[in-house]
Design a protein around this motif. Structure first.
Motif, PDB file in Angstrom:
ATOM      1  N   ARG A  24       0.813  -1.209   0.000  1.00 55.31           N
ATOM      2  CA  ARG A  24       0.000   0.000   0.000  1.00 55.31           C
ATOM      3  C   ARG A  24       0.854   1.270   0.000  1.00 55.31           C
ATOM      4  N   MET A  25       2.109   1.149   0.422  1.00 50.83           N
ATOM      5  CA  MET A  25       2.992   2.322   0.483  1.00 50.83           C
ATOM      6  C   MET A  25       3.861   2.499  -0.759  1.00 50.83           C
ATOM      7  N   MET A  26       4.035   1.454  -1.551  1.00 46.28           N
ATOM      8  CA  MET A  26       5.023   1.508  -2.628  1.00 46.28           C
ATOM      9  C   MET A  26       4.810   2.686  -3.570  1.00 46.28           C
ATOM     10  N   ALA A  27       3.578   2.924  -3.999  1.00 48.78           N
ATOM     11  CA  ALA A  27       3.321   4.008  -4.947  1.00 48.78           C
ATOM     12  C   ALA A  27       3.651   5.366  -4.347  1.00 48.78           C
ATOM     13  N   MET A  28       3.485   5.511  -3.053  1.00 45.92           N
ATOM     14  CA  MET A  28       3.827   6.766  -2.401  1.00 45.92           C
ATOM     15  C   MET A  28       5.341   6.997  -2.432  1.00 45.92           C
ATOM     16  N   PHE A  29       6.112   5.954  -2.108  1.00 45.97           N
ATOM     17  CA  PHE A  29       7.561   6.072  -2.220  1.00 45.97           C
ATOM     18  C   PHE A  29       7.960   6.356  -3.675  1.00 45.97           C
ATOM     19  N   ALA A  30       7.249   5.753  -4.620  1.00 46.14           N
ATOM     20  CA  ALA A  30       7.545   5.979  -6.035  1.00 46.14           C
ATOM     21  C   ALA A  30       7.341   7.441  -6.418  1.00 46.14           C
ATOM     22  N   CYS A  31       6.354   8.104  -5.810  1.00 48.04           N
ATOM     23  CA  CYS A  31       6.129   9.533  -6.078  1.00 48.04           C
ATOM     24  C   CYS A  31       7.311  10.371  -5.601  1.00 48.04           C
ATOM     25  N   VAL A  32       7.915   9.965  -4.503  1.00 45.24           N
ATOM     26  CA  VAL A  32       9.067  10.702  -3.982  1.00 45.24           C
ATOM     27  C   VAL A  32      10.245  10.571  -4.941  1.00 45.24           C
ATOM     28  N   TYR A  33      10.418   9.391  -5.531  1.00 42.86           N
ATOM     29  CA  TYR A  33      11.551   9.185  -6.433  1.00 42.86           C
ATOM     30  C   TYR A  33      11.279   9.702  -7.845  1.00 42.86           C
ATOM     31  N   ARG A 107      -1.759   4.276 -11.531  1.00 38.83           N
ATOM     32  CA  ARG A 107      -2.988   3.678 -12.070  1.00 38.83           C
ATOM     33  C   ARG A 107      -3.245   2.309 -11.432  1.00 38.83           C
ATOM     34  N   GLU A 108      -2.190   1.518 -11.296  1.00 39.24           N
ATOM     35  CA  GLU A 108      -2.336   0.203 -10.679  1.00 39.24           C
ATOM     36  C   GLU A 108      -2.711   0.327  -9.201  1.00 39.24           C
ATOM     37  N   HIS A 109      -2.117   1.292  -8.520  1.00 41.69           N
ATOM     38  CA  HIS A 109      -2.434   1.497  -7.106  1.00 41.69           C
ATOM     39  C   HIS A 109      -3.906   1.849  -6.928  1.00 41.69           C
TER      40      HIS A 109
END
Length: 217
Positions: A24-33, A107-109
């Motif tokens: 559930r957190m991965m996409a949020m970390f992806a936004c940071v990167y 989109r997947e999230h």
């Protein structure tokens, strides 16, 4: 700072932490990167702020941030609810183009987890914001999964915020003009060049080549 391959390995490792917390957190970390969002900006991201086309680049329009009370996560240690963007007027916004890889992740999230009633993308299974301690625990476990022992004990990507540093450094080294990088990252150009000067050292030969080509026109 992590390189792109290391960043991808970390994001993949996040999805392996816990049954639901990491995924559930991965996409949020992806936004940071991938978008160089500050972690508190990613935390407050809503569906209505995201233009996510089926193909090509998308766009995030930032309006509010949700700072967390943990220096390892926020880089500031301040505790607030929603507030305006850092270094900007209360009602100001910031547009950040996002690459296709992040568009696909978001989109997947959304397809998998939906959104909160207010449109927020990132929350627990009970609809609550993730605590700073939860962020930190997941991140440190992901580092242990993705890195060799000597990297785990090093400062490499020690905090989620370091993904933002890696993103801005990548853009500068890729030759994106500092004015554009500053606009996307929400920095002033003077601050950007002062903080990230070291990451663009060693570019003299490349700069000379660019000037040579320009003089030949």
């Amino acid at each position: 700072m992590v390189n792109p391959a290391q960043a991808r390995a970390l994001l993949d490792a996040v999805t392996q932490v816990g049954r639901t917390r990491g995924p559930r957190m991965m996409a949020m970390f992806a936004c940071v990167y991938y978008a160089a969002l500050r972690p508190e900006e990613a935390s407050g991201l809503c569906r209505q702020n995201c233009d996510l086309p089926a193909e090509g680049w998308g766009l995030i329009t930032l309006e509010k941030a949700r700072p967390q009370a943990n220096k390892r996560w926020t880089n500031s240690g301040e505790t607030h609810d929603e507030r305006g963007l850092k270094h900007r007027a209360k009602d100001d916004t910031r547009e950040v183009p996002i690459p296709p890889v992040l568009v696909a992740i978001l989109r997947e999230h959304i397809e998998t987890y939906g959104t909160a009633k207010d449109g927020r993308l990132f929350r627990t299974s009970k609809g609550r914001p993730f605590s700073s301690s939860a962020y930190s625990a997941v991140w440190q476990e992901a580092r242990r999964l993705a890195f060799a022992v000597e990297q785990v004990v090093s400062p490499l990507a020690a905090r989620p915020y370091d993904l933002r540093h890696a993103a801005v450094s990548l853009w500068l080294n890729a030759g994106v003009p500092p004015t554009e990088v500053a606009q996307r990252a929400g920095h002033g150009v003077d601050v950007l060049l002062r903080v990230y000067a070291k990451c663009i050292e060693g570019q003299r030969a490349r700069a000379n080549g660019q000037i040579t080509k320009a003089l030949e026109l």
